[in-house]
Design a protein around this motif. Sequence first.
Motif, PDB file in Angstrom:
ATOM      1  N   ARG A   5      -3.219  -1.617  -6.758  1.00 39.86           N
ATOM      2  CA  ARG A   5      -3.795  -2.343  -5.621  1.00 39.86           C
ATOM      3  C   ARG A   5      -3.625  -1.544  -4.331  1.00 39.86           C
ATOM      4  NH1 ARG A   5      -4.360  -7.901  -6.687  1.00 39.86           N
ATOM      5  NH2 ARG A   5      -4.840  -8.143  -8.909  1.00 39.86           N
ATOM      6  N   SER A   6      -4.554  -1.726  -3.399  1.00 42.53           N
ATOM      7  CA  SER A   6      -4.449  -1.058  -2.107  1.00 42.53           C
ATOM      8  C   SER A   6      -3.867  -1.971  -1.038  1.00 42.53           C
ATOM      9  CB  SER A   6      -5.833  -0.567  -1.648  1.00 42.53           C
ATOM     10  OG  SER A   6      -6.730  -1.660  -1.523  1.00 42.53           O
ATOM     11  N   ASN A   7      -3.840  -3.273  -1.295  1.00 32.20           N
ATOM     12  CA  ASN A   7      -3.269  -4.206  -0.328  1.00 32.20           C
ATOM     13  C   ASN A   7      -2.269  -5.105  -1.035  1.00 32.20           C
ATOM     14  OD1 ASN A   7      -5.377  -5.612  -1.745  1.00 32.20           O
ATOM     15  ND2 ASN A   7      -5.193  -7.259  -0.236  1.00 32.20           N
ATOM     16  N   ASN A   8      -1.451  -5.782  -0.251  1.00 35.50           N
ATOM     17  CA  ASN A   8      -0.408  -6.632  -0.799  1.00 35.50           C
ATOM     18  C   ASN A   8      -0.706  -8.094  -0.513  1.00 35.50           C
ATOM     19  OD1 ASN A   8       2.422  -6.961  -1.962  1.00 35.50           O
ATOM     20  ND2 ASN A   8       2.564  -8.047  -0.013  1.00 35.50           N
ATOM     21  N   GLU A   9      -0.775  -8.925  -1.563  1.00 34.55           N
ATOM     22  CA  GLU A   9      -1.047 -10.347  -1.401  1.00 34.55           C
ATOM     23  C   GLU A   9       0.164 -11.214  -1.735  1.00 34.55           C
ATOM     24  OE1 GLU A   9      -4.604 -10.977  -3.761  1.00 34.55           O
ATOM     25  OE2 GLU A   9      -5.860 -10.579  -2.011  1.00 34.55           O
ATOM     26  N   GLY A  35      -0.743 -14.639  -3.336  1.00 33.95           N
ATOM     27  CA  GLY A  35      -2.031 -15.117  -2.854  1.00 33.95           C
ATOM     28  C   GLY A  35      -3.199 -14.680  -3.703  1.00 33.95           C
ATOM     29  N   MET A  36      -4.306 -15.391  -3.537  1.00 39.55           N
ATOM     30  CA  MET A  36      -5.546 -15.072  -4.247  1.00 39.55           C
ATOM     31  C   MET A  36      -6.713 -15.313  -3.308  1.00 39.55           C
ATOM     32  SD  MET A  36      -5.477 -18.480  -6.646  1.00 39.55           S
ATOM     33  CE  MET A  36      -3.684 -18.383  -6.762  1.00 39.55           C
ATOM     34  N   GLY A  37      -7.800 -14.585  -3.516  1.00 41.03           N
ATOM     35  CA  GLY A  37      -8.990 -14.731  -2.679  1.00 41.03           C
ATOM     36  C   GLY A  37      -9.550 -13.376  -2.306  1.00 41.03           C
ATOM     37  N   GLY A  38     -10.814 -13.349  -1.898  1.00 37.63           N
ATOM     38  CA  GLY A  38     -11.476 -12.096  -1.557  1.00 37.63           C
ATOM     39  C   GLY A  38     -11.013 -11.525  -0.237  1.00 37.63           C
ATOM     40  N   TYR A  39     -11.379 -10.261  -0.001  1.00 31.90           N
ATOM     41  CA  TYR A  39     -11.017  -9.544   1.219  1.00 31.90           C
ATOM     42  C   TYR A  39      -9.499  -9.612   1.410  1.00 31.90           C
ATOM     43  CZ  TYR A  39     -16.052  -9.821   1.853  1.00 31.90           C
ATOM     44  OH  TYR A  39     -17.405  -9.724   1.659  1.00 31.90           O
ATOM     45  N   ASN A  40      -9.034 -10.070   2.580  1.00 30.18           N
ATOM     46  CA  ASN A  40      -7.608 -10.210   2.808  1.00 30.18           C
ATOM     47  C   ASN A  40      -7.154 -11.665   2.706  1.00 30.18           C
ATOM     48  OD1 ASN A  40      -7.141  -7.441   3.350  1.00 30.18           O
ATOM     49  ND2 ASN A  40      -7.926  -7.703   5.422  1.00 30.18           N
ATOM     50  N   ASP A  47      -0.392  -5.008 -10.527  1.00 31.94           N
ATOM     51  CA  ASP A  47      -0.517  -6.022  -9.484  1.00 31.94           C
ATOM     52  C   ASP A  47       0.618  -5.827  -8.488  1.00 31.94           C
ATOM     53  OD1 ASP A  47      -1.363  -8.222  -8.053  1.00 31.94           O
ATOM     54  OD2 ASP A  47      -1.205  -9.646  -9.720  1.00 31.94           O
ATOM     55  N   ASN A  48       0.542  -6.555  -7.364  1.00 33.07           N
ATOM     56  CA  ASN A  48       1.656  -6.579  -6.423  1.00 33.07           C
ATOM     57  C   ASN A  48       2.884  -7.171  -7.121  1.00 33.07           C
ATOM     58  OD1 ASN A  48      -0.704  -7.952  -4.098  1.00 33.07           O
ATOM     59  ND2 ASN A  48      -0.315  -5.786  -4.458  1.00 33.07           N
ATOM     60  N   VAL A  84      21.893 -12.272   3.363  1.00 35.98           N
ATOM     61  CA  VAL A  84      20.513 -12.034   2.933  1.00 35.98           C
ATOM     62  C   VAL A  84      20.138 -10.606   3.299  1.00 35.98           C
ATOM     63  CG1 VAL A  84      19.605 -12.973   5.094  1.00 35.98           C
ATOM     64  CG2 VAL A  84      18.105 -12.759   3.125  1.00 35.98           C
ATOM     65  N   ARG A  85      19.507  -9.913   2.369  1.00 31.80           N
ATOM     66  CA  ARG A  85      18.997  -8.569   2.619  1.00 31.80           C
ATOM     67  C   ARG A  85      17.631  -8.462   1.979  1.00 31.80           C
ATOM     68  NH1 ARG A  85      23.263  -5.013  -0.157  1.00 31.80           N
ATOM     69  NH2 ARG A  85      23.381  -6.855  -1.493  1.00 31.80           N
ATOM     70  N   SER A  86      16.837  -7.548   2.488  1.00 31.52           N
ATOM     71  CA  SER A  86      15.500  -7.368   1.943  1.00 31.52           C
ATOM     72  C   SER A  86      15.178  -5.892   1.822  1.00 31.52           C
ATOM     73  CB  SER A  86      14.451  -8.037   2.843  1.00 31.52           C
ATOM     74  OG  SER A  86      14.579  -9.434   2.828  1.00 31.52           O
ATOM     75  N   TRP A  87      14.328  -5.605   0.870  1.00 39.18           N
ATOM     76  CA  TRP A  87      13.841  -4.237   0.669  1.00 39.18           C
ATOM     77  C   TRP A  87      12.325  -4.329   0.642  1.00 39.18           C
ATOM     78  CZ3 TRP A  87      12.610  -2.157  -4.675  1.00 39.18           C
ATOM     79  CH2 TRP A  87      12.209  -0.818  -4.608  1.00 39.18           C
ATOM     80  N   TRP A  88      11.641  -3.629   1.560  1.00 40.97           N
ATOM     81  CA  TRP A  88      10.197  -3.760   1.719  1.00 40.97           C
ATOM     82  C   TRP A  88       9.524  -2.400   1.659  1.00 40.97           C
ATOM     83  CZ3 TRP A  88       8.711  -8.749   1.897  1.00 40.97           C
ATOM     84  CH2 TRP A  88       9.646  -9.686   2.305  1.00 40.97           C
ATOM     85  N   PRO A  89       9.359  -1.790   0.486  1.00 42.97           N
ATOM     86  CA  PRO A  89       8.752  -0.453   0.442  1.00 42.97           C
ATOM     87  C   PRO A  89       7.259  -0.445   0.673  1.00 42.97           C
ATOM     88  CG  PRO A  89       9.237  -1.240  -1.769  1.00 42.97           C
ATOM     89  CD  PRO A  89       9.834  -2.244  -0.817  1.00 42.97           C
ATOM     90  N   PHE A  90       6.540  -1.492   0.283  1.00 34.58           N
ATOM     91  CA  PHE A  90       5.095  -1.592   0.481  1.00 34.58           C
ATOM     92  C   PHE A  90       4.382  -0.273   0.176  1.00 34.58           C
ATOM     93  CE2 PHE A  90       4.349  -5.750   1.849  1.00 34.58           C
ATOM     94  CZ  PHE A  90       5.412  -6.155   2.649  1.00 34.58           C
ATOM     95  N   ARG A  91       4.422   0.157  -1.052  1.00 38.89           N
ATOM     96  CA  ARG A  91       3.761   1.409  -1.429  1.00 38.89           C
ATOM     97  C   ARG A  91       2.265   1.319  -1.204  1.00 38.89           C
ATOM     98  NH1 ARG A  91       6.804   2.115  -7.014  1.00 38.89           N
ATOM     99  NH2 ARG A  91       8.717   3.075  -6.285  1.00 38.89           N
TER     100      ARG A  91
END
Length: 262
Positions: A15-19, A36-41, A237-238, A254-261
């Motif tokens: 995927r090129s975007n993250n939903e 999420g689901m749906g066209g475009y963004n 998929d994402n 709380v900690r988070s890891w957000w690489p968003f390849r």
Amino acid sequence: MTTEFFSGVDTGRARSNNEDSVAIDAEALLAVLADGMGGYNAGEVASQMATSFIVRELGRWLREAGAQASDGDVRRAMDICVDNANRAIFNAANANPQYAGMGTTLVVAVFRDNRLILGHVGDSRAYRMRGGRLQQISRDHSLLQEQIDAGLITPEQAAFSSNKNLVTRAVGVEDTVLLEMHVHDVLAGDLYLMCSDGLSDMLDDAAIGRLLAACGESLEAGCRTLIDAANDAGGRDNISVVLARASGGAGAAVRSWWPFRR
């Protein structure tokens, strides 16, 4: 009983975007995950609307209500917040043609000392690891699960089905939504996993359990290992993951890891 959280989100390899979207309020012991689901963004919009709205509104209510609130009170608050988020997404989809048909799956977890109040919509999942055994504690709202329940296909056949991503319930696609909720006992040492189907479609439950067991006590290592393994299996998929560990002692983290390849 205290709870530590760690989360990670990855775009995957196809995927090129993250939903996917996750949100955590450590003080309120609240975690929310949406796919999420749906066209475009539109899918990205729906999932972010759901997680941000619920963690803000439900988190505020939980902090204000405190320990005096009963489990029934919490369940009603969860239901109201999800209903309001559903209406907000539904109205946005109807007011903006580019968002038409958008919706999102949802998992909401509220930890209360020795209990977990879990709500979900769609096929994003929740698991519990206890005594080295991984068990799915949510049940998919999907066509595939209905076929399994009806005896039309076996779980083994389901792994190769073309109907994997057909959900029968989602937030924002209709003006009302039914949040399925259950209360689970929590023991010290329990490890809870919330994930989108970008993980569960790439790895079976046995593989997820082995990977979590191999990571020991590190939630960060668990998140990284699961996401890397899903990508190594194809990353179609994402992938979003929230891990929560219950333990004795004081304080929550709380900690988070957000690489968003990309």
